[in-house]
Design an enzyme around this catalytic site. Structure first.
Site, PDB file in Angstrom:
ATOM      1  N   ARG A 270       0.852  -1.190   0.000  1.00 19.85           N
ATOM      2  CA  ARG A 270       0.000   0.000   0.000  1.00 19.85           C
ATOM      3  C   ARG A 270       0.889   1.241   0.000  1.00 19.85           C
ATOM      4  NH1 ARG A 270      -2.547   0.111   6.175  1.00 19.85           N
ATOM      5  NH2 ARG A 270      -0.577   0.318   7.298  1.00 19.85           N
TER       6      ARG A 270
ATOM      7  N   ASN B 179      -5.270   7.376   3.925  1.00 21.50           N
ATOM      8  CA  ASN B 179      -5.050   6.628   5.163  1.00 21.50           C
ATOM      9  C   ASN B 179      -3.594   6.762   5.577  1.00 21.50           C
ATOM     10  OD1 ASN B 179      -6.214   4.398   7.075  1.00 21.50           O
ATOM     11  ND2 ASN B 179      -4.203   3.632   6.462  1.00 21.50           N
ATOM     12  N   GLU B 180      -3.358   7.416   6.726  1.00 20.46           N
ATOM     13  CA  GLU B 180      -2.019   7.508   7.328  1.00 20.46           C
ATOM     14  C   GLU B 180      -0.975   8.047   6.354  1.00 20.46           C
ATOM     15  OE1 GLU B 180      -2.488   3.904  10.620  1.00 20.46           O
ATOM     16  OE2 GLU B 180      -1.314   3.539   8.796  1.00 20.46           O
TER      17      GLU B 180
ATOM     18  N   GLU C   8      -8.358   4.709  14.734  1.00 18.09           N
ATOM     19  CA  GLU C   8      -7.955   3.318  14.924  1.00 18.09           C
ATOM     20  C   GLU C   8      -7.411   3.183  16.341  1.00 18.09           C
ATOM     21  OE1 GLU C   8      -5.363   1.809  11.872  1.00 18.09           O
ATOM     22  OE2 GLU C   8      -6.517   2.738  10.257  1.00 18.09           O
TER      23      GLU C   8
ATOM     24  N   TRP D 149       2.244  -7.825  11.432  1.00 17.74           N
ATOM     25  CA  TRP D 149       2.185  -8.399  10.094  1.00 17.74           C
ATOM     26  C   TRP D 149       2.940  -9.725  10.104  1.00 17.74           C
ATOM     27  CZ3 TRP D 149       3.366  -3.338   6.859  1.00 17.74           C
ATOM     28  CH2 TRP D 149       2.263  -2.490   6.972  1.00 17.74           C
TER      29      TRP D 149
END
Length: 665
Positions: free
Chosen positions: A103, A141-142, A303, A311
């Site tokens: 990503r 996102n982030e 979040e 991960w």
């Protein structure tokens, strides 16, 4: 107040959705964030839009009384887009183009990617912008997370050169501000200027700092592109936010937040590979940064960790009580909404070991019940709590440009910008002093003390504010290596601490960089430090007092007897200078004296116990595992907001216990 979950309906059979929604309602969830990674589903082929999956999920959720926050899906450009336009991919400092397959695989300087961003965000906003139960939008996102804040490709280089032309106007001015006469780096054509890819030695520090500024401006511009598209197509009641990650990357959250209604933050006290959570003060400081980004305005935790995360490596399993404790800590410091990550652990993909409220089997267990208890505990007083004002007594300086300058030249193998910043934040947290994050944009007049740790890159605007603040009676605390650099990242030509010399009443003619494993020692000579000793690590400024009083001196080194800590009267105020990295005991004793003299209220609690006032509310949290705590309450009669029972004088708190009290008398 809103308490919800991050939900990924695309990762589960549609037949499961009704059960998920039933369990969410039973839990007490009233908001869900969706779709921030759904670009491929929304645009499976270029120009062919299909929102049907999210339409069905949103219909099911909203019919059950759950509101929606939508994420724009630009953090994950689809494979067809990369196949057609591989130039969108970012490039690392070695000149290697980053591959598709994870990503954040784009550069914000890509004109092509910006055009595709406009299209998907506009289509999404046109489709959902008037929906009555969609209450807000999260851009991307982030931003910048996972080293995606900097890209070093050819299009980035061209954009950097344009940015420099706008900033400096002429090559003569740029050469002067960068000092390019050094090592024959003078530029005679804008096209000669590189991006700072890998070199044998190190790049010009002035160029590196400008590159960080450029990267930050590029992301701010990219975010504005998205907010402009959204505002043109959505109803006025839908808010805009972004979920920041405060890790000193080349992102200027303060600039970016000007285009947002709220800021949001992703709170992960522990992550893959960590044996235990980060310190409570580190988490608290992140919340202070988030609240300070919009000048004290409340924020969302988009979040909030609910299970073990990781991960390829899985981190520490949060113990019973951690979910409530971290939720209460967030709300205590300004959060207005909590969204737990994630609803259920995925059975496939990179994040399959990011555990959620439900684990892989989807069966409610301990974490589900803990979240249920948290939500239940906030039903009566939650709205009043988040409406209460957080009133800080002290400011703690943080500027991303200062962090960038330190990361360019840390000067010691023992130095960590985050660790040294927290070294000076931790005593305030330990003594339960309410703090704000401040920078050159802040009004300092409301604070009784301003702590300015590792003020390496001196800001003329902030320095002038500090001088006026101290002259009018304020207390200022500097740490070692302050006043060294000018805004262009040149070292000052004045005797250190440069522009701070008169304020601090000292001169620094020499200093020593201590590497990992090296240390000297200090001994207190006056005030609360007298008789206390500490190691001196990371750095030693050899202080020559001019008008300042000496509070501590170095020991066991060739500069034994040289001042290490000083105190100076400046106007009506007081200015401290701490010339080395001190141990917690001595540093806490010093800050306790500083706060007392400044008239700042402190609350002493047992190790690991945090107490935060917000209006009439007092939250108390025991961060220790396996040890209960006894807390002496401030004067007055207090009510336990969960039980309704009256509490006076002393409170017993279990290990990892968290309680919310309201002052009744």
């Amino acid at each position: 107040m809103y308490i919800g979950v991050d939900y990924y309906p695309e990762q589960w059979p549609e037949s499961r959705w009704p059960e998920d929604v039933r369990l969410m309602k039973e839990l007490g969830v009233n908001v869900v964030r969706l779709a921030e990674f759904g670009w491929q589903l929304m645009e499976p082929q270029e120009g062919k839009y299909d929102f049907s999956l999210y339409d069905r999920a949103i219909k099911l959720l909203t019919e059950n009384g759950i509101k929606i926050v939508l994420g724009t899906p630009t953090a994950t450009p689809p494979a067809w887009l990369i196949q057609k336009h591989p130039e969108i991919l970012p490039t690392d400092e070695n000149g290697v183009q980053i591959s598709f397959g994870a990503r954040r695989h784009y550069t914000v300087n890509s004109k092509v990617f910006r055009e595709y961003t406009k299209k998907i965000v506009t289509e999404m906003a046109s489709h959902y912008g008037q929906h009555p139960d969609i209450i807000g939008w999260q851009t991307d996102n982030e931003y910048g997370h996972e080293k995606s804040d900097r890209s070093y490709g050819e299009e980035d280089r061209e954009a950097f050169q344009v940015w420099l032309q706008k900033k400096y106007g002429s090559l003569e001015q740029l050469n002067k501000e960068w000092g390019t006469v050094f090592w024959s780096q003078t530029y005679t054509d804008w096209a000669q200027i590189p991006v700072p890819r890998k070199v044998y030695q190190e790049h010009n520090p002035s160029m590196l700092l400008d590159f960080d500024r450029f990267c930050a401006d590029a992301y701010t511009s990219y975010n504005r592109l998205q907010t402009d598209c959204l505002r043109a197509n959505i109803r006025s009641g839908q808010f805009l936010t972004h979920n920041f990650v405060y890790t000193d990357q080349a992102i200027n959250q303060w600039d970016m937040s000007e285009d947002l209604d709220y800021v949001a933050y992703d709170n992960y006290p522990v992550w893959g590979g960590l044996a235990e959570p980060v310190s409570p003060s580190a988490i608290a400081h992140q919340h202070d940064l988030c609240r300070g980004t919009k000048n004290g305005k409340g924020y969302w935790v988009m979040e909030e960790l609910s299970g073990a995360q990781g991960w390829s490596k899985i981190g520490y399993l949060p113990r019973p009580g951690h979910i409530k404790l971290w939720t209460y800590q967030a709300i205590s410091r300004g959060a207005e909404a909590i969204v737990y990550f994630r609803w259920r652990a995925a059975q496939f993909g990179t994040e399959e070991f990011c555990h959620g409220i439900l684990d892989h089997d989807g069966i409610p267990k301990r974490k589900y019940n803990e979240v249920k208890e948290v939500i239940s505990s906030l039903k009566v007083h939650g709205d009043d709590w988040i409406a209460s004002k957080f009133e800080a007594q002290a400011g703690v300086y943080y500027d991303p440009e200062n962090a960038w300058a330190w990361n360019i030249q840390p000067q010691s193998s023992a130095f960590s910008h985050r660790a040294e910043l927290l070294r000076h934040y931790a005593p305030a947290h330990k003594l339960n002093v309410a703090t704000d994050a401040v920078n050159s944009r802040s009004d300092l007049s409301a604070y009784k003390a301003v702590i300015v740790p590792i003020y390496f890159l001196e800001s003329p605007e902030f320095t002038e504010k500090l001088k006026a603040y101290a002259q009018n009676g304020g207390t200022v605390v500097f740490s070692y290596r302050s006043g060294v650099k000018k805004p262009n990242n040149f070292v000052t030509g004045a005797t250190l601490p440069g522009e701070l010399t008169e304020m601090t009443g000292i001169r620094i003619n020499e200093y020593e960089s201590l590497q990992t494993g090296q240390s000297n020692s200090t001994a207190g000579t006056a005030g609360s430090l007298k008789g206390l000793e500490s190691s001196a690590e990371v750095w030693c400024d050899l202080i020559e007092p001019v008008t300042a009083e000496v509070l501590a001196e170095y020991r066991n080194c060739f500069y034994e007897g040289t001042a290490a800590v000083t105190k100076n009267q400046y106007g009506k105020g007081t200015v401290y200078y701490i010339g080395t990295a001190l141990e917690e005991e001595l540093l806490t004793a010093l800050y306790k004296e500083i706060f007392a003299e400044a008239g700042i209220e402190t609350v002493e609690t047992e190790e690991g116990v945090e107490a935060v006032r917000r209006g009439l509310f007092l939250s108390i949290m025991n961060h220790t595992v396996g040890r209960s705590a006894s807390v002496t309450l401030p004067e007055g009669e207090w009510m336990d907001c969960a039980s309704g029972q009256t509490v006076q004088k002393t409170l017993q708190l279990d290990a990892l216990g968290a309680v919310l009290l309201k002052k009744s008398k």
